[in-house]
Scaffold this motif. Structure first.
Motif, mmCIF file in Angstrom:
data_model
loop_
_atom_site.group_PDB
_atom_site.id
_atom_site.type_symbol
_atom_site.label_atom_id
_atom_site.label_comp_id
_atom_site.label_asym_id
_atom_site.label_seq_id
_atom_site.Cartn_x
_atom_site.Cartn_y
_atom_site.Cartn_z
ATOM 1 N N ARG A 71 0.879 -1.178 0.000
ATOM 2 C CA ARG A 71 0.000 0.000 0.000
ATOM 3 C C ARG A 71 0.908 1.218 0.000
ATOM 4 O O ARG A 71 1.836 1.291 0.812
ATOM 5 C CB ARG A 71 -0.850 -0.034 1.264
ATOM 6 N N ASP A 247 -3.269 0.147 -15.264
ATOM 7 C CA ASP A 247 -2.728 1.068 -14.259
ATOM 8 C C ASP A 247 -1.197 0.891 -14.171
ATOM 9 O O ASP A 247 -0.718 -0.184 -13.789
ATOM 10 C CB ASP A 247 -3.392 0.733 -12.915
ATOM 11 N N PHE A 250 0.197 -0.564 -10.912
ATOM 12 C CA PHE A 250 -0.005 -2.007 -10.726
ATOM 13 C C PHE A 250 0.984 -2.795 -11.604
ATOM 14 O O PHE A 250 1.596 -3.772 -11.149
ATOM 15 C CB PHE A 250 -1.456 -2.341 -11.088
ATOM 16 N N SER A 263 -2.551 -9.316 -7.766
ATOM 17 C CA SER A 263 -3.968 -8.959 -7.573
ATOM 18 C C SER A 263 -4.088 -7.567 -6.979
ATOM 19 O O SER A 263 -3.252 -7.157 -6.179
ATOM 20 C CB SER A 263 -4.620 -9.912 -6.573
ATOM 21 N N LYS A 264 -5.174 -6.893 -7.345
ATOM 22 C CA LYS A 264 -5.530 -5.656 -6.650
ATOM 23 C C LYS A 264 -6.599 -5.998 -5.634
ATOM 24 O O LYS A 264 -7.500 -6.795 -5.927
ATOM 25 C CB LYS A 264 -6.114 -4.639 -7.633
ATOM 26 N N HIS A 317 -6.172 -8.377 -12.156
ATOM 27 C CA HIS A 317 -4.896 -9.078 -12.000
ATOM 28 C C HIS A 317 -3.908 -8.659 -13.090
ATOM 29 O O HIS A 317 -4.308 -8.240 -14.165
ATOM 30 C CB HIS A 317 -5.097 -10.598 -12.125
ATOM 31 N N THR A 378 0.263 -8.300 -3.958
ATOM 32 C CA THR A 378 -1.119 -7.901 -3.687
ATOM 33 C C THR A 378 -1.102 -6.402 -3.400
ATOM 34 O O THR A 378 -0.490 -5.961 -2.433
ATOM 35 C CB THR A 378 -1.664 -8.679 -2.466
ATOM 36 N N LEU A 379 -1.735 -5.655 -4.276
ATOM 37 C CA LEU A 379 -1.689 -4.193 -4.167
ATOM 38 C C LEU A 379 -3.033 -3.678 -3.647
ATOM 39 O O LEU A 379 -4.078 -3.930 -4.258
ATOM 40 C CB LEU A 379 -1.390 -3.582 -5.546
ATOM 41 N N VAL A 381 -5.712 -0.827 -3.090
ATOM 42 C CA VAL A 381 -6.084 0.443 -3.726
ATOM 43 C C VAL A 381 -7.371 0.965 -3.100
ATOM 44 O O VAL A 381 -8.018 0.271 -2.325
ATOM 45 C CB VAL A 381 -6.249 0.275 -5.260
ATOM 46 N N GLU A 386 -11.603 2.798 -7.682
ATOM 47 C CA GLU A 386 -11.320 1.697 -8.598
ATOM 48 C C GLU A 386 -12.344 0.568 -8.656
ATOM 49 O O GLU A 386 -12.193 -0.350 -9.448
ATOM 50 C CB GLU A 386 -9.948 1.073 -8.254
#
Ligand code: UTP
Length: 457
Positions: A71, A247, A250, A263-264, A317, A378-379, A381, A386
């Protein structure tokens, strides 16, 4: 019926179809035989075995654990570094886009492919148009071509194809848009038997978003990506108008982490929100279904008061192209089928009368590929920026909530650019004008007067 088909039915516990076959009119018999010719016997056996296993085996409760997420605070230099990496990938044409749009959209109940659903708050642009315009804007920004692969299914392939043609691909080059059809898979009744639909066909359903691996491979889309020099694929769903396509942050996080699939996630809004959680299942990365967490697990908190299982999967993803190739070809990393009980329209095999039965639908899920990835990021957001899924006709996750989310976002861009628009006024900013708040504020000059509703292009 040909002897070979007859034997196929007898050898695989499907004698009920022989019985009913004898009572059908010749045209109906022909339709049934046509479907039976296409049955993949190996797959049928696999599905029956899976169903039996589910009925008879009761594995111990899985152990779930959260995974660390990345993050970034807004001014983090690390964030800027990742964006620069992602932008470089975009400029060098190494990114492809992959939209899964083969679902049946039962809950929305819209006639036609979900991508044709009018979603934007002022112009009523369909989801496909919104995505296409975003892609055009990205191509302009990065002076690149973003090949766009779209997965369709039996019921919506022709309609999707016609929609793009009718609208001249919304300004994209037709050569960059590639439709690939996912396969269907037969459903079974609770006795493990194939189901005859009221149209005298074998009842089948699309094989889930996990069917995309096979669809990309068999349609030649993967080979096309390789020819175009694509390294990484941005995967997204048709039902999220807020998705930040390609993005760069990402892309950068995924590439920098040398991940095979990333993954977001957004933070789960309340303990009992019905979303899957990206986490560890018996030590293996995957998506924990909301129904799998006990109420205590769903409500469990960390010492600093955050939900322990809070990383809600928003089905966005990054997937490495070579990893997709491996998933498509190596039997050791094949996505499994899952079964779910669903109501299915059918013909009674004894009487031929139409009825609704409880049957088993089989699907593969793309997030199961996470468990095969050697590395994954794993991001986390912001949900407001989003994620606004269009799932239901009304209520939560409906067109109404998605439009409200789009307007909230665009109103925030206007506010940041010095233009406060009352809540009561509908607003919409075309991606062709600006893709984000920064671009918007550099271009936008607040007009002396404006008319409601406000559309900016
Ligand atoms: P959903 O799980 O929301 O299913 O799909 P759905 O079929 O669209 O909607 P319901 O459940 O019938 O109301 C999530 C995403 O996966 C795609 C959908 O198009 C959507 O983008 N999908 C789903 C496929 O492409 N193929 C499938 O077989 C299932």
């Amino acid at each position: 019926m040909e002897q070979r088909l007859r034997m196929l039915l007898i050898d695989n516990g499907q004698e009920h179809l022989l019985k009913i076959y004898n009572r059908l009119a010749p045209a109906q018999q022909a339709a049934l035989c046509e479907d039976l010719q296409q049955i993949d016997v190996h797959q049928l056996r696999e599905l029956r075995a899976l169903f039996t296993k589910q009925q008879t085996e009761h594995p111990p409760e899985p152990v779930f654990a959260p995974v660390p997420v990345t993050r970034f605070p807004p001014n983090d230099p690390e964030r800027a570094r990742c964006i620069a990496i992602g932008e470089e990938y975009l400029r060098r044409g190494r990114i492809a886009l992959f939209l899964v749009a083969g679902g049946q959209g039962t809950r929305l109940g819209f006639e036609g492919p979900k991508g044709c659903f009018p979603i934007t708050p002022v112009k009523g642009k369909p989801l496909f148009q919104l995505f296409a315009e975003t892609i055009r804007a990205l191509q302009h920004r990065y002076q690149t071509v973003l090949p766009w692969y779209i997965m369709t299914s039996r019921d919506n392939h022709a309609l999707t194809d016609a929609f793009f043609k009718q609208h001249q691909y919304f300004g994209l080059d037709p050569a960059q848009v590639w439709l690939c059809r996912q396969q269907d898979v037969p459903s079974l009744d609770l006795m493990g038997r194939l189901i005859l639909s009221p149209e005298y066909r074998i009842f089948k359903n699309p094989n889930g978003h996990g069917g995309s691996i096979q669809a990309l491979a068999t349609s030649g889309a993967l080979a096309d990506m390789a020819r175009r020099g694509i390294d990484e694929v941005f995967y997204f769903q048709v039902d999220n108008p807020l998705v930040k396509i390609a993005d760069p942050l990402f892309i950068g996080v995924h590439v920098d982490g040398r991940a095979q699939m990333s993954s977001k996630v957004v933070t789960k809004s309340d303990p009992h929100e019905r979303v899957g959680i990206i986490g560890l299942i018996n030590g293996r990365l995957g998506c924990i279904e909301y129904s799998e967490l006990s109420p205590e697990q769903a409500a469990a908190r960390t010492p600093n008061g955050e939900l322990l299982f809070s990383s809600a999967n928003i089905a966005i993803h990054m997937i490495n192209r070579r990893f997709i190739e491996q998933l498509a070809t190596d039997p050791a990393v094949r996505l499994p089928f899952h079964c779910a009980r669903k109501n299915i329209p059918a013909l009674d095999p004894e009487t031929g009368a139409p009825q609704t039965i409880c049957g088993i639908k089989f699907e593969m899920f793309i997030f199961d590929a996470l468990g095969f990835a050697q590395r994954s990021c794993t991001l986390a957001v912001e949900r407001d920026e989003e994620f606004a899924p269009v799932k239901n006709r009304t209520g939560p996750d409906s067109p109404e909530t998605a439009r409200a989310a789009l307007m909230r976002l665009h109103r925030s861009w206007l506010r940041a650019a010095g233009c406060d628009i009352p809540e009561s006024v509908a607003v919409e900013i075309s991606p062709l004008f600006a893709l984000d708040a920064e671009e918007f504020s550099t271009k936008f000059v607040p007009p002396a007067q404006w008319a409601a509703p406000l559309y900016i292009e």
